[in-house]
Design an enzyme around this catalytic site. Structure first.
Site, PDB file in Angstrom:
ATOM      1  N   SER B 275      31.904  25.049  70.040  1.00 56.41           N
ATOM      2  CA  SER B 275      30.594  25.667  69.976  1.00 56.41           C
ATOM      3  C   SER B 275      30.403  26.512  71.216  1.00 56.41           C
ATOM      4  CB  SER B 275      29.542  24.554  69.919  1.00 56.41           C
ATOM      5  OG  SER B 275      28.325  24.989  70.473  1.00 56.41           O
ATOM      6  N   ARG B 314      35.976  47.239  23.231  1.00 60.65           N
ATOM      7  CA  ARG B 314      36.200  47.217  24.694  1.00 60.65           C
ATOM      8  C   ARG B 314      34.863  47.465  25.384  1.00 60.65           C
ATOM      9  NH1 ARG B 314      40.033  50.818  25.250  1.00 60.65           N
ATOM     10  NH2 ARG B 314      41.354  49.073  24.627  1.00 60.65           N
TER      11      ARG B 314
END
Lengths: 352, 352, 352, 352
Positions: B275, B314
């Site tokens: 951290s 399609r």
């Protein structure tokens, strides 16, 4: 060599957005985090939290540093955030005695969240400008072509004839509303994040508010009423707005694809897409892409809502999820706004 | 300069996957489409649909051509698919008299869908291998550490003590099941697509089946019972499996993050993330990332289901949506499998 | 007075399904949980875990008890599950001395998960039968009308003429595949759950496997290889299949709505819906509803995937989410299968 | 006999909401549609579009009619909307000569959308009141207990000690923001819909605006600038707000479930849920349910965004999808707000 449709060397031609992209470059992220660190040092020196002598060296290093992306990458891999690696690099650049005053009292999330809103600022400008432009385009289209009579259709069946202006108005109204929404959201979204390790500004000796206000002023952001590290609702509202924009444009795209059907032909496309099997075809590629992008953002927006559920003072899991989704939603909104403008320029109503 | 977390120069260190990535490179797509075109020419020549003299030139060009990505990109922008541009380039490379026999009777979707499954083939191999490896790792972990007693927890409350082996078995069982699912799905997923303009193989003079079988054999794919251009259920089932994999690993990650909580400490991580504010912390970054990737794929899988709704022969809209989601889901599964293996190697049960 | 479209007094006419509904009645849930308790007692007596004298009284009470729904409801409110309240009621009905042997060594999740799969069993039968019926309907339709020539359309544009049989085949193929998928999934889905408090069958003295096998045999379920209380992948795969079914039927509905458009009129609907404003209209209500149900399940399926992330040995949060989504997905699939059959009977191709 | 968790005789005890439910009753829908028809007749008579003599009979019938739900149901089944059946019943009740003036120039969507916002009006009131109440509860809790020191946790690891007030403030801030959002949204959401067959008010002879304003005034709604039948963005923004509310409360629930873990025990629950296997347990049922409801709405919100893509002047498919999702999202928000208030009353910090 990319997975993302927005960055893809080939797909990006349809789905990318050159104006949005720079905000999400690694370099932009690095630069914005360094802008945060410089602003932090200045404001902390002004508040007497760090020595003023340190500011010059820190600010100069923030301006000059081109972070080694490979180093940030390996920091990211290890820490889940690139900030520890960036701060290490910045400290090395500044050297003693000032290095210790870098990133003082801040946490990774302060840098990352502030860098996010800094990069969203130009994004909001682009969206606003494009929404305004589309509204104008549609107003112009209504003025030029709105007198035409087209078939009003409900539930996919012919209903009554309507002026084309009516349908165009239904495309335009949401865009005007979205622009107003954006203007209302902007000051609430572009808020500096500053909280320190757990959001309590514990190392700021009661001067956290002053520091935050000074930083916000320098960076052109709204000063925070409170840290928002675990309070992501403004981000989520923004994601919602992005999906509203793509959804409204998706409705327009769907309408145009339906109007351009061969047996309907209420509109044709000057530069429709070609087919490898049927060279005569003129496919409404951009209109379909608007539908695609609407459904894409409608898919991702739910994930951003999932990311509201942070644990305690910071959730690595929820926060990372936000990173994976929000930039894509911005890009999709950008592509949709771009494609919509191109599509409108491409419409030909003469064929009726 | 990428939006995608998987390709991102920084984030990619955590979320990318070097072994999966090549399958989604533009170059791999181009090469796979050219492999389709070469196999088509060979099979059509064998079936007497094109002159056998053409095969050598076409196959040689397919092997040699390095398609100009910029050209494919601008074709994509115009046509919504890169195939017309690719075929144009290929015809130019082959020249007269054989150019006319390229892509004969085929359509863009034949090339793109077949190229997709060709590129998924190694992906499935990687997933299978990693699932097997994880199962072994977990079996080994159970053998080494399974005797330890941990607290069984239901609804976030301590319940009864259990052997660690029991929890490890609950992580392992789904992975074995997913591997079996993958094995059952593979032959149904890796199917050649060949349909021509509207899926009827209308220019194949009744020899479409022969051509498809010959091509499938050459390309190492399952021959199709029928074209699947609008029948995307196998793709969607695969997307579901990818999300099952990330979900099962997300459950393991969630468990490990809960077990690694400071006041629980049933496990610790040898190389937890650091951290920027609290250098002493050891964050369960990989465990959290497994949760993130689970929620990411759970978000995207819904969009792939939305893409089932093709229109007629399609749908540009639905098909493009699939392209935007599926590669990301593969990458997320790849990253999750990789992180899970790293995480398991990183677990330290000595701290109890 | 219902929120759910499936139970709604008005909407249910379109979206409900009378044949699916009983499986999700509170009464069915109660009865299935009591069947679990009776089978548990029988199997435990056979294994010597409880006195055989207790079995008669327990089984009789399980058969006779009509649980007070209000009591289960208030138990649910308090405990998050109705099982403690049900067991209390059952113990009161059985009385001393046998009451103590009820639910021995079991936990709420054992009863609830087993009750779920018991109720899914007839559901799977209905789905299978309807898929088979639809396949036959479509085969019949192809035989009767397949010779007709319709326009093949790609990307919303006319392409080439095709026989109607070709389009019908594209509707039928996924249904056949889904039926095969269902047959493969059924034995893996309909699995008894028995784990006790934390899944270790800790009170079963090593006889848990015997008890589970005996119970599974009595209840017509697959015996478990291991408890699946936190391993929800089969449930999620089933949810995926439900969404595949609605998606495939949604594609058919979308096609029919497009074919029935006034200027296309490749099909008309004998009993299309009326309009309050335009009495002459014939709206493709069922075809649209198929699209709606496809998008509904495509939305919910993502939530079921989110519910994979259980914490440790039981997640109240994830499990409850599954309850909120899965029954609705079953109902949507049921409604979709019913509407599809009605729609096919309603198609009129004479209008061409 | 219900599928919905909100209406379920058993589950409804945890997940239902008695105060929200009436807005979604079939009876409320019928009454609201009749209020629309009465207001339409009054406003049209005032505008001279229908004879004033008709108003009394129509208004009286609208007030008196209790529509036959079975008739509406079968109308719904046939037409996809219940309005034609309702208008038929209303015309029968009014009789000649006034029946012909009922629903004049209006369409089903006008009645249904206006009825929706009429029923949302009290819903918004309940949400606002509950948000206000929760904010007060949290302010009171902070005042009473905020001095306690708890562990600040980031990424599931202990970080630094913080005052409990800090965490409570992070729960409260979003609720205040959501209440402001609701106040801003309300006038834009509660807008009369009036458009006629295709949204052009074609039978209103230029008086559509007057009629709409008069109706809005009578019904307590905002008059429309334009019909919004295909412009669903306000509905979607509302759905987003519902999911923001459940998400913010889900974060609070997650925090409380983590704080109530046995080895953490920063809080305990006075009336936690019991277990059928371990009577000593105190399960954080409401806290977990808040997480569930957050993830539920985060799932559904994406579907509402999908429903933005209407086709032309009305999409049966998209509109019906909205009906299937929005009421459930309202109920989830209602249940979440109710459970949150109960949970806060149930917290006990003495155990520390």
């Amino acid at each position: 060599m990319t997975v993302s449709p927005f960055d893809h060397p080939i797909l990006g031609g349809l789905l990318g957005d050159e104006e949005m992209k720079p905000s999400f470059a690694a370099e932009a992220d690095g630069a914005a985090m360094l802008a945060f660190e410089a602003a932090l040092a200045r404001a902390q020196a002004a508040a007497g939290l760090i020595p003023s002598e340190a500011v010059g060296a820190i600010a100069a290093a923030c301006a000059a540093l081109r972070p080694d992306i490979a180093q940030l990458r390996s920091g990211m891999t290890r820490d889940g955030v690139p900030v520890p690696a960036l701060v290490t690099a910045l400290r090395a650049a500044v050297g003693q005695p000032h290095a210790a005053h870098i990133h003082f009292g801040a946490t990774s999330q302060d840098a990352i969240d502030t860098a996010l809103v800094l990069r969203l600022k130009p994004v909001l400008g682009v969206i606003d400008r494009r929404l305004a432009h589309l509204s104008e385009q549609l107003a112009g289209l209504a003025a030029r072509e709105g007198h035409r009579i087209v078939m009003g259709r409900t539930r996919m069946q012919d209903a009554l004839l309507i002026p084309l202006a009516h349908r165009i108005a239904s495309w335009r109204e949401p865009l005007v509303a979205h622009r107003e929404h954006l203007a209302m959201l902007q000051p609430r979204l572009l808020v500096l994040q500053l909280g320190g390790a757990v959001g309590t500004l514990d190392k700021f000796g009661g001067k956290g508010g002053d520091v935050a206000r000074a930083m916000a002023s320098e960076l052109g952001l709204t000063p925070p009423e409170a840290p928002w590290h675990t309070s992501r609702h403004r981000i989520v509202e923004f994601a919602g707005l992005l999906s509203l924009i793509t959804g409204s444009l998706g409705k327009m795209g769907q309408d145009i694809a339906l109007m351009a059907q061969t047996p309907v032909r209420e509109v044709s496309l000057r530069t429709g897409g070609g087919s490898s099997a049927m060279p005569h075809k003129s496919n409404p590629v951009r209109a379909e892409a608007l539908v695609t992008l609407a459904r894409f953002n409608a898919t991702l927006v739910g994930g951003v809502h999932q990311a509201l559920v942070h644990e305690n003072e910071r959730s690595g899991a929820a926060w990372t999820l936000e990173w994976m989704l929000l930039p894509q939603m911005v890009m999709a909104a950008g592509a949709s706004l771009r494609l919509a403008a191109e599509l409108l320029r491409d419409l030909d109503f003469q064929t009726q």
